[in-house]
Write a protein that holds these residues in place. Structure first.
Motif: not given
Length: 666
Positions: A580-597, A630-640
């Motif tokens: 609600p305060n405008g903070v934008e987040l990205l959650i990304h599970v694993g690295v290069d896991t987009v390749d798993m379709g 792929h690693p399972c490392t999951t990222m929680l990123i503040v993008t804004a």
């Protein structure tokens, strides 16, 4: 009119136009191009686009980092360009067509050795520590080591060899396993084949050179004999045996009926592979491996060793950028298998790491007021000094070119010092500043001299050249490089704007949105600084600051009450959130896991949903992620950052989803 009209039009022009695009797709944060001629892409101009956070090339793909809005950007781009996007697998396949045979071989070699690097680093550190306690004579006028005067440390010295032997003597097991993993065949068969190469029934490979020919044991089959020689530490022989097994298994899978496949394929693959390994490819690989090691060793000890060292030191960093440096792992391992049981090559690699890191350190000093540059410089410098150069090379030095060249010159000088004094390492895997632990203790003083050259020369050259070549915008960032507004009218306007901002902040603080002061962990597991994420885009904070989590459970939950702003519906591996305060987040599970379709992922929310803290967002299967490499490392990123101030990251602890605070602000 689209949101990114200008950037879309400009990007199409800067990648070389529609005719230069072979395929294009996107993941959660990046546009992924396969370009017909990658040289046509104007990297600097692309990175100057307002919507672009960075670029890099990986595995034949030119990747442009956009952020959470990448799907919108992608749709506008493909519509304007008049081209159809394709699947990630199609992009990956197209990227391989851009690679020549050497690149494909080096890419395969790199993928084989990449899973082994953590073990090599660990083994190198263990042997380095073992050197300190057992090989350096600190006591009794330089006649005894710590292990000599203490029973405890004597026991520790002997115990640590358990790990050292497992990593370096039994390396063929890891190599054959990695080959089967890379090629998609049965990994346990690879492990068994590797074990047959280092079995205790065989004469240890390191003892062959000192054993008389008539004392080498044999298998006697009556009309012919096979020497019972182990392949401890042998790299080429293990690789050849691994590929024999892979292609035998693929052949028998293809011709064998499914109903009897479980019985026939393993037997018909493994047994012939073991026979061929010990009778044909093993001896051939042993000969080739020893020849390569002998040639390199001869070059490093010949009258031309200074020239050899100069060329190697100068070109090692570019080798890293092409992936060809993975070949040195095989050569180093082979040198450790020679009677000397040491390598002159590895010290030069560690010094090259340090030299490139020193160039980045100079850039960090030059750009200390450029906050955006520092977000890349600082973690890149640290990782370089610890032996991982890719973030520095691709994120900083190659971008400006002259830091790369200055680092190469420093590496060249340090390599000549190293080889000139015959500095030897007892193990590999530990690079950068900790690389001294792998050096023979009697060479520590000389290696420190070479390290000094690798630090001082690149730093000094980069600093001097940077003072001349870097623009004010490069040095201080766009905001700080802008001329100051000195007029009273301008000052008044600034004060008015500041007052308006304060009023807006006060208004926000009076709402419920401002009551959100922290984010809870999205997973159970170990929370790490984002700099330790196994992906350069995240570790260099290109997408923003945050934390990385090594998960111990399989469900991602919301860190606070928020809205789901974007999802990867086709892959389910990532989502974007807005507080609600405008903070934008990205959650990304694993690295290069987009390749798993999407295999192994289940997305539990839709774009536009409002979710409560602790609500389930994504389920994932860690075994499938690991099986895909792929690693399972999951990222929680503040993008804004929205209206949040003084955002702080909390790491270094074991977290409980929904309970442990991982990010907070004022």
């Amino acid at each position: 009119m689209g949101k990114y009209d200008n950037d879309v039009k400009r990007l199409l022009e800067l990648v070389g136009g529609k005719g230069n695009i072979q395929a294009v797709s996107h993941c959660m944060t990046r546009m992924r191009f396969v370009l017909i001629d990658p040289k046509k892409a104007d990297e600097k101009a692309i990175e100057d686009l307002p919507s672009v956070k960075g670029t890099f090339t990986q595995a034949g793909q030119y990747q442009v980092i956009i952020g959470n809005d990448v799907s919108v950007f992608y749709n506008e781009f493909t519509k304007y360009a008049g081209i159809e996007g394709v699947s990630k697998d199609a992009v990956k396949a197209a990227a391989k067509t851009n690679q020549n045979i050497a690149q494909k071989i080096m890419g395969t070699l790199g993928e084989i050795f990449a899973p082994l690097i953590p073990a090599l680093i660990c083994g190198g550190l263990v042997l380095g520590f073992r050197n300190v306690i057992g090989e350096i004579n600190f006591f009794n006028n330089g006649t005894q080591s710590l292990a000599d005067v203490s029973q405890f440390w004597s026991g520790m010295y002997n115990f640590l060899w358990l790990i050292g032997e497992a990593v370096f003597h039994l390396l063929p097991v890891g190599i054959v396993w990695s080959i089967t993993k890379k090629m998609g065949t049965t990994q346990i068969l690879g492990i068994i084949l590797g074990l047959t190469l280092v079995s205790s029934q065989l004469l240890n490979g390191f003892s062959v050179s000192s054993t008389p020919a008539d004392e080498i044991p044999v298998w006697d089959f009556g009309f012919f004999q096979v020497e019972m020689i182990g392949y401890q530490g042998q790299v080429i022989a293990a690789m050849m045996a691994g590929f024999v097994l892979v292609y035998l298994e693929k052949f028998f899978k293809k011709i064998c009926p499914e109903v009897i496949s479980m019985i026939v394929v393993p037997f018909c693959s493994l047994v012939p592979a073991v026979i061929i390994a010990h009778t044909i490819v093993g001896p051939i690989g042993w000969t080739i491996g020893n020849a390569i090691g002998d040639v390199v060793y001869a070059g490093l000890t010949s009258d031309f060793r200074f020239l050899f060292a100069a060329v190697f030191g100068l070109l090692y960093a570019p080798l890293v950028m092409t992936g060809l440096h993975h070949m040195t792992n095989a050569i180093d391992s082979q040198l450790l298998n020679t009677p000397a049981k040491s390598t002159i090559l590895w010290p030069m690699i560690a010094l090259s790491n340090i030299a490139q890191g020193s160039s980045v350190l100079a850039m960090s000093v030059l750009q200390k007021k450029n906050e955006r540059a520092q977000q890349i410089n600082v973690p890149a410098c640290i990782s370089c000094y610890l032996g991982v150069t890719e973030p520095a090379l691709f994120g900083v030095n190659l971008k400006y070119v002259f830091p790369l060249v200055c680092g190469m010159i420093g590496s060249c000088c340090a390599a000549m010092i190293s080889v000139g004094f015959g500095i030897e390492a007892l193990s590999i895997g530990v690079g950068g500043l900790p690389g001294i632990l792998s050096i023979k203790p009697e060479y520590w003083g000389l290696f420190l001299l070479a390290m000094a050259a690798a630090i001082v020369i690149p730093f000094t050259l980069t600093f001097i050249v940077g003072k001349i070549k870097l623009s004010k915008e490069d040095r201080f960032g766009k905001e700080n490089a802008a001329p100051a507004i000195e007029s009273a009218e301008g000052t008044e306007s600034a004060e008015t704007a500041q007052a308006a901002d304060s009023a807006d902040s006060a208004a926000v603080s009076s709402t419920d949105a401002a009551d959100v002061k922290e984010l809870k962990s999205i997973l159970d597991g170990k929370v790490m600084p984002i700099e330790e994420a196994p992906d350069d885009v995240f570790s260099q904070k290109i997408m923003g600051d945050g934390v990385a989590i090594e998960p111990s459970n399989t469900v991602v939950t919301a860190p606070a009450d928020c809205d789901v702003s974007v999802v990867m519906a086709d892959t389910g591996h990532a989502c974007g959130l807005t507080l609600p305060n405008g903070v934008e987040l990205l959650i990304h599970v694993g690295v290069d896991t987009v390749d798993m379709g999407g295999d192994g992922f289940k997305l539990l929310v839709n774009e536009g949903d409002h979710v409560k803290a602790g609500q389930k967002l994504i389920e994932f299967d860690p075994e499938k992620i690991k099986a895909a490499g792929h690693p399972c490392t999951t990222m929680l990123i503040v993008t804004a950052e929205g209206s949040a101030a003084n955002i702080r990251m909390h790491s270094g602890m074991d977290a409980k989803a929904g309970e442990t605070t991982v990010i907070s602000w004022d």
